[in-house]
Design a protein around this motif. Sequence first.
Motif, short mmCIF file in Angstrom:
data_model
loop_
_atom_site.label_atom_id
_atom_site.label_comp_id
_atom_site.label_asym_id
_atom_site.label_seq_id
_atom_site.Cartn_x
_atom_site.Cartn_y
_atom_site.Cartn_z
N THR A 286 53.47 11.28 51.57
CA THR A 286 52.94 12.12 52.47
C THR A 286 53.80 12.55 53.68
N ALA A 287 54.47 11.42 54.10
CA ALA A 287 55.15 11.81 55.25
C ALA A 287 56.45 12.85 55.09
N TRP A 288 57.01 12.63 53.86
CA TRP A 288 58.20 13.50 53.49
C TRP A 288 57.51 14.95 53.28
N ASP A 289 56.60 15.04 52.78
CA ASP A 289 55.90 16.47 52.50
C ASP A 289 55.44 17.15 54.03
N SER A 290 55.09 16.40 54.83
CA SER A 290 54.25 16.81 56.10
C SER A 290 55.51 16.92 57.30
N SER A 291 56.26 16.05 57.42
CA SER A 291 57.14 16.01 58.65
C SER A 291 58.62 15.26 58.61
N HIS A 292 58.60 14.26 58.02
CA HIS A 292 60.04 13.61 57.67
C HIS A 292 61.08 14.30 57.13
N LYS A 293 60.79 15.33 56.09
CA LYS A 293 61.90 16.10 55.47
C LYS A 293 62.42 16.73 56.69
N PHE A 294 62.04 17.14 57.69
CA PHE A 294 62.54 17.80 58.80
C PHE A 294 63.03 16.81 59.82
N GLU A 295 62.37 15.90 60.12
CA GLU A 295 62.36 14.95 61.20
C GLU A 295 63.46 13.58 61.02
N CYS A 296 63.74 13.55 59.91
CA CYS A 296 64.61 12.32 59.58
C CYS A 296 66.24 12.86 60.05
N VAL A 297 66.51 12.11 61.15
CA VAL A 297 67.64 12.23 61.73
C VAL A 297 68.99 12.10 61.03
N ALA A 298 68.88 11.53 59.73
CA ALA A 298 70.13 11.64 58.92
C ALA A 298 70.54 12.95 58.27
N LEU A 299 69.34 13.64 58.11
CA LEU A 299 69.21 15.03 57.65
C LEU A 299 69.43 16.07 58.65
N ASN A 300 68.84 15.80 59.66
CA ASN A 300 68.67 16.90 60.82
C ASN A 300 69.13 16.12 62.13
N PRO A 301 70.29 15.72 62.31
CA PRO A 301 70.65 14.93 63.42
C PRO A 301 70.17 15.78 64.97
N ALA A 302 70.21 17.01 64.76
CA ALA A 302 70.11 17.96 65.91
C ALA A 302 68.66 17.67 66.42
N ILE A 303 67.63 17.27 65.81
CA ILE A 303 66.33 17.09 66.27
C ILE A 303 66.17 15.75 66.97
N LYS A 304 67.23 14.90 66.89
CA LYS A 304 67.05 13.67 67.83
C LYS A 304 66.75 13.74 69.21
N GLU A 305 67.59 14.81 69.80
CA GLU A 305 67.76 14.87 71.30
C GLU A 305 65.83 15.31 71.75
N TYR A 306 65.51 16.22 70.78
CA TYR A 306 64.21 16.60 71.17
C TYR A 306 63.11 15.38 71.02
N ILE A 307 63.28 14.43 70.13
CA ILE A 307 62.31 13.24 69.88
C ILE A 307 62.78 12.37 71.19
N ASN A 308 64.00 12.00 71.37
CA ASN A 308 64.41 11.15 72.14
C ASN A 308 63.67 11.52 73.79
N TYR A 309 63.84 12.88 73.94
CA TYR A 309 63.21 13.45 75.17
C TYR A 309 61.67 13.10 75.47
N CYS A 310 60.92 13.31 74.35
CA CYS A 310 59.59 12.96 74.26
C CYS A 310 59.31 11.53 74.36
N VAL A 311 60.13 10.91 73.70
CA VAL A 311 60.09 9.38 73.99
C VAL A 311 60.19 9.01 75.39
N GLU A 312 61.25 9.43 75.97
CA GLU A 312 61.47 9.28 77.47
C GLU A 312 60.25 9.67 78.38
N GLU A 313 59.88 10.82 78.16
CA GLU A 313 58.48 11.30 78.96
C GLU A 313 57.37 10.51 78.58
N ASN A 314 57.30 9.76 77.49
CA ASN A 314 56.02 9.21 77.02
C ASN A 314 55.06 10.33 76.67
N TRP A 315 55.62 11.42 76.14
CA TRP A 315 54.52 12.59 75.74
C TRP A 315 54.37 12.78 74.48
#
Length: 415
Positions: free
Chosen positions: A173-202
């Motif tokens: 379910t996660a793969w079909d809805s989000s992780h296919k794109f969010e997996c940092v091994a497959l899409n390392p460029a998204i990591k900066e966005y995720i880290n920013y949201c985590v830092e802002e507790n957003w």
Amino acid sequence: MATITPEAPALTAVIASIKEKDPSLGIKKVLAEIQATEPTWLVSEKRVKKMMGEAGIAVARPELVAELDPSIPVSHIDTDVDVSALTNGQVKAMMINKVIGKGLFAAQDLPKGKVVFTEFPFVYFPPMKRYSMVTRGEACGLCARTIKHGNLLICGCPNCGKIKYCTKACRQTAWDSSHKFECVALNPAIKEYINYCVEENWNAGMGALRCYERILIANETSPQELASVLKHLDAFATVSQEERQKKETSWDMMGDQSRDIWTNAFELLLKGCQYPLKVTGKNGISILTNPLPGHLKDSLFSFDMYLKFVGRYNINNQDGGLYLLHSSLNHACVPNAIIDHPGAGTNYGVSVRLARDIKRDEQLQITYCDPRWKRETRHQYLRTEYLFTCKCKRCTGSDDTLNEEIMQALGLASQ
């Protein structure tokens, strides 16, 4: 000649049908429609007004049919959601008016304690503390339930190996809805966005990302799936996060800071959403390589649309989840329905249980705030978070107490 006095449920059903077709109609015009469709019914204007009030069917006012304030969330019924099938014929969805939007109503008399439906989220992001556990492999990457090591059902992402799941079903379910794109091994460029949201507790920043991921993954699947996902998301109550925050008293002081956060996040989102993504996983799994149609890409990846995704998540999420059916439930300070989380150890999924007996055609309403709060506190919270002033019977009447039956149904000790 009008000689028959209709029973209340029958009259309410006809009124609701008329209002669904044209939410702008006032009491006199609704009465005229009733007389045209049911010429044998003996019905007064006073009774129409009473039935509309009891059923939660709003009376149209001139300002409601004018151009809406941009800070008013806009929603509509999702015709791809089969409400009757999901609720075993117990509930129906109807439009109330352009301001209140849609609502859920009883399709039959229903008893107190009845669970009228259970639903899993269309989009979900857990509380940030739980997400921290997810990134450490201590909680499920879908439902955020604590991972119990030694459980043979536990499995991980075959690409990053970092995110764990409590079952293969959760992983799929996660793969079909989000992780296919969010997996940092497959899409390392998204990591900066995720880290920013985590830092802002957003959380809302991550919730918006999960909405985008559903769209991008659907686009990879088929044009039909893309159209379906876009239709589902469009039906949620939607308002720009900027318009939403402008209603806060702190906007004059904090507005520039908020805009900086949104602007920085949006730039990182664009960086993480470049196409085509030609990265291939450890097991030879190709990820998203099909670009969005040009016109759709320009629309979805505009700054204004990004703020609408953030606002949509903030105003609709129930403990992190956006639900296709639950999102149609409106508020009352004396609710007749209650939200439960049926899954052990997780807020992933909701069920709706009745706090008292419900009559056919009565609107199902939950509370968006702590019902024990005093009227002034409730009003301030609802205006800030949901952009409306509550005008339910408790708020407009002289008695601001909450009766014992509802307190017990909500699991709240009377004060």
